[in-house]
Enzyme design. Sequence first.
Site, PDB file in Angstrom:
ATOM      1  N   GLU A 212      44.094   2.823  16.251  1.00  0.00           N
ATOM      2  CA  GLU A 212      44.973   1.764  15.740  1.00  0.00           C
ATOM      3  C   GLU A 212      44.650   0.450  16.455  1.00  0.00           C
ATOM      4  OE1 GLU A 212      49.082   3.060  15.422  1.00  0.00           O
ATOM      5  OE2 GLU A 212      48.523   4.514  13.884  1.00  0.00           O
ATOM      6  N   GLU A 347      45.768  10.769  11.275  1.00  0.00           N
ATOM      7  CA  GLU A 347      47.200  10.917  11.580  1.00  0.00           C
ATOM      8  C   GLU A 347      47.952  10.936  10.255  1.00  0.00           C
ATOM      9  OE1 GLU A 347      48.909   8.337  14.607  1.00  0.00           O
ATOM     10  OE2 GLU A 347      47.031   8.366  15.751  1.00  0.00           O
TER      11      GLU A 347
HETATM   12  O1  AHR Z   1      51.649   9.881  16.539  1.00  0.00           O
HETATM   13  C1  AHR Z   1      52.381   8.931  17.254  1.00  0.00           C
HETATM   14  C2  AHR Z   1      51.713   7.563  17.280  1.00  0.00           C
HETATM   15  O2  AHR Z   1      51.662   7.035  15.989  1.00  0.00           O
HETATM   16  C3  AHR Z   1      50.279   7.528  17.726  1.00  0.00           C
HETATM   17  O3  AHR Z   1      50.156   7.485  19.111  1.00  0.00           O
HETATM   18  C4  AHR Z   1      49.781   6.251  17.136  1.00  0.00           C
HETATM   19  O4  AHR Z   1      48.404   6.279  16.863  1.00  0.00           O
HETATM   20  C5  AHR Z   1      50.630   6.066  15.896  1.00  0.00           C
HETATM   21  O5  AHR Z   1      51.197   4.815  15.841  1.00  0.00           O
END
Ligand code: AHR
Length: 548
Positions: A212, A347
């Site tokens: 990110e 994610e």
């Molecule tokens: O999964 C929790 C958080 O969500 C992670 O650390 C980040 O990459 C995202 O914003």
Amino acid sequence: MKTRREFLQSTIVGTAAFCFSRFPSLAASSSEAKIEILLGETQGTIPPNIYGHFTEHLGAVIYDGIWVGPKSKVPNIDGLRRDLVEHMKKIKAPVIRYPGGCFADSYDWRDGIGPTDKRPRRTNFWAFSDQSPAKHRYEPNEFGTDEFARFCKQIGAQPYLAANVRSLPAQEFSRWVEYCNSPAGSTTLADERARAGSPEPYNVRYWGVGNESWGCGGNFTPQEYAVEFRRYTAWVPGYGKPLDFIASGPADHDLSWTKGFFEEVLRKGKEQLNSIYGIGLHHYAWNLSRGKTNDWEKGKGDALQFDVTDWYELLREGQRLEPMIESHWQAMGEFDKDRHVKLVVDEWGPWYRPGSALTPGDLLEQTPTQRDAVFSGLTLDILNRHASQVAMGNCAQLINCLNSLYLAHEDHFVITPVGHVFDLYSGHQGGELVRSVFSAPEVQYDRDGKPATFLGLNGSASIRGKDLLLTVVNPDTKQARETTISLAGASATSATARVLAASHIQACNTFANREAVVPRSAEVTVRSGAITHVFPPASVAAMAIHLV
Ligand code: AHR
């Protein structure tokens, strides 16, 4: 108004965990659903890595979740929670991303190697909840690269390491690769790895270049990040093995990130594409406000206390992943004509407001219900259907966190409904995707006085020799679906099904009731080569069909 980026600086957690509220009575089944499987239309191999996981030094994911320590009374394998390892083996977990997430861009990998009692304690990126145990706030570094490598080895999974681009120089990235991959006896770092128990290299293939990077990973513009990406990945020694670099990608629909990144990378020439294996894509389903707000705090719903409308709203948010994959893929094609670079959905999952943690104080922990099982089934089917575009998926996160497959605390361990979905779907890994056409009446529901619809039945199919695996999700909370499954190009000799259904939509597994939601075998009718089956409301099913 708060965004996800701002949240990462300022969240707090709440506590409490309970399951309640009965399922609406089951209505009679409808016979209008059809699934047509076009066996002649294979669409490429389903990459096993689509069934990947994500683990971060966040709350109780590592400490209490994965790592209990070798001296613990909790059954363990060299400090790793045994029940977890065993179940991950069963579901054939192919790849695990580590150490974050946002934590990755604050982490010095050297803190996590060497004798455990000499490792430093650091403030964890996620240190802001004073309700959490000290271990979650002040990183003890008991679990680092070697422990993670052993965790992967025990399971038979590939490691996927995310490097720190925000706060470590590029040289440290090369050195981490050297520590993991340089041949036995070749370098000082290889000797250090040998002292930690592994003379042989870990051969880590997948390397994330930041996380990110538009937010917690450095607050870069896509152009700035592209310059860093080129620099971090230039001339990293491979030690005779391929290294697959994964660029930090957009959040959700942000096409300007994807386009800006590729445009800048390619300013140095087309061959730059050779150093990009994939670009990440993150999608969390969180906004249950029914269109009222985009505020990160106010828009979230509760993991356990929800009604039928919340159920469909969450699933709708999850379905946004499909157009996201398609639009990013299209944008990537403008720059990568030969389709060298793949999408890595590293994610994904629902994200609710705090309050449902089974272990109070575990940051970002939520208790998955049958809604999350249905959400996860629908998501895995989306990933399957995009097998030629998506190289990897990583559910966020494995244990004691957001869309967790497992919840654990001390000697308690439970497989959540999400964990059971991964079990039902594991047979898709490495199968050939086959085109399947689902037709079923849409679900009608009330969205604050206005009529709304959601898809009636969905899924995916894959084939291996004469064995077909069909996964089917019935998202309708009330209506069972009698379904005719026809096979174009073959006929069925036999079929069996395993179905994950629940007594009510909020049903969940807890430490006290570990089997409230578990898959059950169901009979399937096969007559003259054709199949009929009734899919219960709010269910996820895996049907194994043997073909002539
Ligand atoms: O999964 C929790 C958080 O969500 C992670 O650390 C980040 O990459 C995202 O914003």
